[in-house]
Each structure stands twice: as structure tokens, then as C-alpha cells.
Design an enzyme around this catalytic site. Structure first.
Site, short mmCIF file in Angstrom:
data_model
loop_
_atom_site.label_atom_id
_atom_site.label_comp_id
_atom_site.label_asym_id
_atom_site.label_seq_id
_atom_site.Cartn_x
_atom_site.Cartn_y
_atom_site.Cartn_z
N ASP A 184 0.83 -1.20 0.00
CA ASP A 184 0.00 0.00 0.00
C ASP A 184 0.87 1.26 0.00
O ASP A 184 1.88 1.33 0.71
CB ASP A 184 -0.86 -0.03 1.27
N GLU A 241 1.79 -0.53 -4.97
CA GLU A 241 0.80 0.48 -5.33
C GLU A 241 1.52 1.82 -5.32
O GLU A 241 1.71 2.42 -4.27
CB GLU A 241 -0.35 0.49 -4.32
C1 NOJ Z 1 -4.40 2.99 -0.87
C2 NOJ Z 1 -5.54 2.06 -0.65
O1 NOJ Z 1 -5.81 1.36 -1.82
C3 NOJ Z 1 -6.68 2.91 -0.17
O2 NOJ Z 1 -7.90 2.21 -0.15
C4 NOJ Z 1 -6.34 3.47 1.17
O3 NOJ Z 1 -7.34 4.36 1.59
C5 NOJ Z 1 -5.01 4.23 1.12
N1 NOJ Z 1 -4.00 3.55 0.37
C6 NOJ Z 1 -4.48 4.46 2.52
O4 NOJ Z 1 -4.03 3.26 3.06
#
Ligand code: NOJ
Length: 562
Positions: A221, A282
């Protein structure tokens, strides 16, 4: 666990043949997938019970969004204990059962790792709150003194990605107003300080915990956000940019060069395990070229291709991003990756037919102008999927897209739960519209999401006709299309193939060959002729005689007898 005696994992594949280079990875958002205990929130036993349906769909791996202990302020992306399962979703034993059930069917499991921030309920943050400024407990997070005479102003002007200031002031143990802590997301999600060796060691421990349990990898993440520029200078982002990042000149809290050291360290750790465990980042960067830095040979294995996701349904743009992706990822020896939907963006069935698109994270609400007609929009969505699944590399599918689900723009205000909705006082509706629980059985309560009819977000009545049981045996359904595409993709080796463009179909048409398959995506708005002597393998929408409709993708094979 030594690599040689791992019951879950085969030995490493030959370089270039690893599973993650060509896998189709299905994202499960656990709270909305299937609810075994009937409390209205999906859970791990619900997923295990549906493993047969997932195998039948034909995917290679599952990525599970967070199910770890969490107060659920950001749907689990606020983790209080990284090495346990939240009771909402089950237990560690339920996770072991899920993993075993998946592995028994040849499906790999990737779990979500949230290293940028924890929950404010994490023991470390609780300790930091009662500790004094500059203490080791505070140094695991980013605490700073405020500006102004009495420190009454935040340390800088940074804004939370969910809206409002990115700093919150704490009350010190003696009752006085004290320091401020940084949270790029909700105030319940304090950012770790990744320059602290203790934080690094803790995450190595967490990685090992899940690897030892047998997971096949991690989705990381906010992989572009862990390291912050130490000047902490003021910064105002472009309001048109995606909320998670992606500006040409990166924010001082995104894409900082120091972040790559962390993934080099993790890669070494993963390499100690058998079975080609993988890291998927990500990283919302401005382009595939900058994204490729995350997947250099000694860093992560994959990164989500958000530039592809954000591309409009337009032939020249799509061709350009496909070409640049193949070259940027290929240039560092990484697979191309393709994604159209996830739990943070407007579902692509709806998104690709919008006439104006809000920035990522903003969402669309009941008053949004130009909500497309479903019957047209789904055809475009299917054509986009048939194009994506023909591309070599690895692709991501978000739960429900195989049913052709659209964005639920008309959720009632009182049911919305995204922190964005609260932190912007409803100015941005946020991401709930893509997170509505799945319809399984049209005639059951909550469309078979559970047996009680409870659902943490209400499901729209129009989804009855999209329920999986209605689509299962219908050869013209979205589900049947996904199954056919995934089967052919696997049988014909498209994931490990290469693209060779075919010219001559005119503007607005993308045509290429991947292995023996000729792919024609008609994005032109006008029908085009099917080439003669071709056998149609699959088409996203029935052909009209020899004509390929607009918004249709066809997979063909040249018939050599002609
Ligand atoms: C990216 C995640 O995909 C999202 O859903 C989340 O709110 C943020 N990161 C914070 O962790």
C-alpha cells in the site's frame, strides 16, 4: 522454514517463467465479497466457501485487501495489529484454511501490507501518545512541534489525501496542548518514520510472519509514500491530479528516492523463500516510465499500471500507453501489468462512458451529470476487458467486474463510509460506490451475499439481474465472457506472448497479434469489417454478420485452410 521443505511452494521457476510475470490476479475486497456469518460484512470463511467459483472463473491468484486487526476507519487500511485477523473477518485459523483451500486449487494468495501508516490504535502509537516529545516511542512516527508562538499552527501546510490538514495536534501527558503528528490519510492513520531502523526491523518481522504462514506475496500500500522529504517544506498539490499522487513534479511525500532502498531490502528477504514470492507495489506516479523504477530487478516484481487505468477509451491514447508500458517495464526486465478497476476508483463499466471524469478518489454521487445507460456502458466495459486480457504480462481484475457491475453512484448519503466523505463534509463522495457487496443469488436476501440480508452498504435493486446465478449458464453474460477470455488467455499463452501491431484498420481501431491470436478492438464509434478467413475465438459482443460493432473487441485466429 527452509526453502527446501516448504509444503506450500514449489521451487523457483526458471528466470523469465515465474508465475507473477503472466498471472491474472483477482482482487478481493473482503468486506464486500461473501459474508458467511451474516453480520453484513464479508469475511474469510465467506471467501473460502467461494473458492470453487474463483477457480471456475480461471484466475491465477487472489489479492486480499486488508483483513488484519483494525478499527476499520479506512476499511482496514488502518492496521492495529499486522499479525492477526480482525474478528470481523475471522481468525488466523480461518486464514490458514483459506490459504490451504486456494493452494489446493492452484490459486496463489497475495496479502495487503500497509507500511506507510498504522492505525492510531496500534500499540506503538498508543505508547507514542503517552511518551514525551523526542522519546524513542515518538520517533517511530512523525511528530513535530507546531509553528506559531505556542506551536498552535501545524508544522507545514500539507493536506490529507482524504481532505483537511495532514497534521493533528496531541494533548501531552500533563494535559497541555503538545506536538503534531503527520497523517497523509485520516487522522486515525499516523505515518511511520521510515528513517527509523526499528520501523524497518518491525516490517521485516511482519513480512516473515506472513511468508512463513505460506502467502505468495504482498500488495504494498502507498509504496511511493514511505519516505518524506526531510525539509517538510510547504506544498500544494494540483487539485486535478489523482488524490493518491501522480503529479509531474512529485509531492515531497511521494516518490522520494530513498524509498527504493526499502524494497531492495524486502526483495532480499523474499528471495530467501522458495516459490517465487512476489511484491506488487501500489505506486501512483505520473507515468509508466517513473513507475518502472519500482520494478528494477532488485526491487519489486510488479507495480499497478495506473496510467493504463486512467487512460480514456480512445485508440491513440491506449496504443501509446500500451507501447510505453511494454517498453518501460520491459526495459527493466519486469512484466507489463494492466488494470482497469480497484476499490479506489470508479468501476470501469461506468468510468469509461462518463463524459467528464472527476479526479481519482473524488467519486460520483447522485447528482453527477451524465451517468451512462447501463446497457451501452457494459458493452464498452467488456470490450475494454477483452483488450486488457489479450495483452502480455500480468492483469488485475477487481471483484464484481466479472459480473459487469457498475458504480453505485446513488448510495444514500447516510450509508456512505469513506473517510473522504467525512473529511470533505460531503463535497467529495469518495469511493464507496465501487465497494458495494457482490450479488451472488438474485432471489436470496442481500442477493446471496449472506443469508440474513444485512449489507454494510445497500445493494441497488438493478443488481438482481447481474447476480452470479443469473449469469452462470447464460452464454451471453459478462461472467461467461470473462471465463472464456481467461481460459483462452491461459490455453494460448497470451500472458507470456508479445504484441505485434497490425496496421490498416483505420483510426480508432487497435489491432495486434499476440502469439496466434489477432486482436481487434474497435474504439472508432463505427462498425469495421472482420478480416476474411478468420476464425472468431471470442468476441465481447456478438458480431453483426461480418461487421464488428463499435465498442467491441474480437479475438481471432487466421484460418490457414482459407
Ligand atoms: C491505498 C488504498 O488502496 C486505499 O484504499 C487506502 O485508503 C489508502 N492507500 C491508505 O491506506
Amino acid at each position: 522454514m527452509t526453502p527446501h521443505h516448504d509444503p506450500h511452494h514449489p521451487p523457483a521457476a526458471d528466470a523469465g517463467r515465474e508465475w507473477w510475470r503472466s498471472a491474472v490476479i483477482y482482487q478481493i475486497y473482503p468486506r464486500s465479497f461473501a459474508d458467511a456469518n451474516g453480520d453484513g460484512i464479508g469475511d474469510l470463511p465467506g471467501i473460502t466457501a467461494r473458492m470453487g467459483d474463483l477457480q471456475d472463473l480461471g484466475i491465477d491468484a487472489l489479492w486480499l485487501s486488508p483483513f488484519m486487526t483494525s478499527p476499520q476507519k479506512d476499511a482496514g487500511y488502518d492496521v492495529a495489529d499486522y499479525c492477526d485477523v480482525d474478528p470481523l473477518f475471522g481468525t488466523l485459523a480461518d486464514f490458514d484454511d483459506l490459504l490451504a483451500a486456494a493452494h489446493a486449487r492452484g490459486i496463489r494468495i497475495i496479502v495487503d501490507l500497509v507500511p506507510n501508516h498504522s492505525s492510531d490504535q496500534h500499540i506503538w502509537f498508543q505508547q507514542a501518545l503517552t511518551a514525551r516529545p523526542e522519546s524513542p516511542e515518538r520517533k517511530r512516527y512523525i511528530f513535530r512541534n507546531g509553528r506559531g508562538e505556542d506551536g498552535e499552527l501545524p508544522p507545514n501546510n500539507w493536506q490529507s489525501i482524504f481532505g483537511g490538514p495532514a497534521w493533528t495536534r496531541v494533548t501531552e501527558a500533563d494535559g497541555s496542548l503538545g506536538q503534531w503528528y503527520l497523517h497523509l490519510f485520516d487522522s486515525s492513520q499516523p505515518d511511520f518514520d521510515w528513517s527509523n531502523e526499528e520501523v524497518k526491523e518491525e516490517f521485516r518481522r511482519i513480512l516473515r510472519f506472513w511468508l512463513d504462514r505460506g502467502v505468495d506475496g504482498f500488495r504494498v500500500d502507498v509504496a511511493h509514500g514511505l519516505v518524506k522529504d526531510q525539509d517538510f517544506a510547504d506544498y500544494t498539490p494540483d487539485p486535478e491530479a489523482a488524490s493518491m499522487g501522480g503529479e509531474e513534479t512529485p509531492a515531497p511525500y511521494f516518490e522520494q528516492p530513498g524509498v527504493h532502498e526499502i524494497y531492495r531490502d524486502w526483495r532480499k528477504l523474499l528471495n530467501q523463500y522458495s516459490g517465487d514470492r512476489a511484491l506488487c507495489g501500489e505506486a501512483w506516479t505520473s507515468s509508466v516510465e517513473s513507475m518502472a523504477l519500482w520494478v528494477r530487478p532488485d526491487e519489486m516484481h510488479q507495480t499497478f499500471n495506473f496510467e493504463y487505468l486512467l487512460a480514456p477509451w480512445e485508440a491513440a491514447e491506449l496504443r501509446s500507453i500500451i507501447e510505453r508500458s511494454v517498453s518501460a517495464f520491459g526495459g527493466v526486465g519486469a512484466p507489463g501489468t494492466w488494470v482497469l478497476s480497484n476499490h479506489d476508483v470508479i468501476r470501469h463499466t461506468t468510468r469509461l462512458s462518463l463524459t467528464s471524469e472527476p479526479a481519482q478518489g473524488t467519486g460520483i454521487g447522485p447528482d453527477f451529470p451524465g451517468i451512462p445507460e447501463y446497457d451501452d456502458a457494459v458493452l464498452r466495459g467488456q470490450a475494454a476487458t477483452a483488450l486488457m486480457l489479450a495483452l502480455p504480462g500480468s492483469a488485475y481484475i477487481y471483484q464484481g467486474e466479472e459480473l459487469g457491475l457498475d458504480e453505485v453512484h446513488d448510495l444514500p448519503a447516510e450509508s456512505r463510509q469513506d473517510p473522504t466523505w467525512f473529511r470533505t463534509n460531503g463535497e467529495k463522495v469518495g469511493r464507496d460506490g465501487c465497494r458495494v457487496p457482490l450479488p451472488w443469488d438474485a432471489d436470496q436476501p442481500a442477493y446471496g451475499f449472506n443469508r440474513t440480508g444485512e449489507s454494510w452498504l445497500p445493494q441497488p435493486a438493478r443488481w438482481a439481474s447481474l447476480a452470479r446465478d443469473r449469469q452462470q449458464a447464460d452464454p451471453g453474460s459478462t461472467l461467461s465472457l470473462y471465463r472464456a477470455l481467461l481460459r483462452l488467455r491461459r490455453d494460448l499463452g497470451l500472458g507470456t506472448g508479445e504484441i505485434e501491431w497490425i496496421e490498416g484498420y483505420g483510426e480508432g481501431v487497435l489491432a495486434f497479434q499476440n502469439r496466434e491470436v489477432i486482436v481487434i478492438a474497435n474504439i472508432s464509434g463505427e462498425p469495421v469489417d472482420l478480416p476474411s478467413g478468420a476464425e472468431v475465438l471470442v468476441t465481447s459482443r456478438p458480431l453483426d454478420g461480418r461487421e464488428i460493432h463499435a465498442d467491441t473487441t474480437v479475438w481471432l485466429r487466421q484460418n490457414h485452410s482459407h
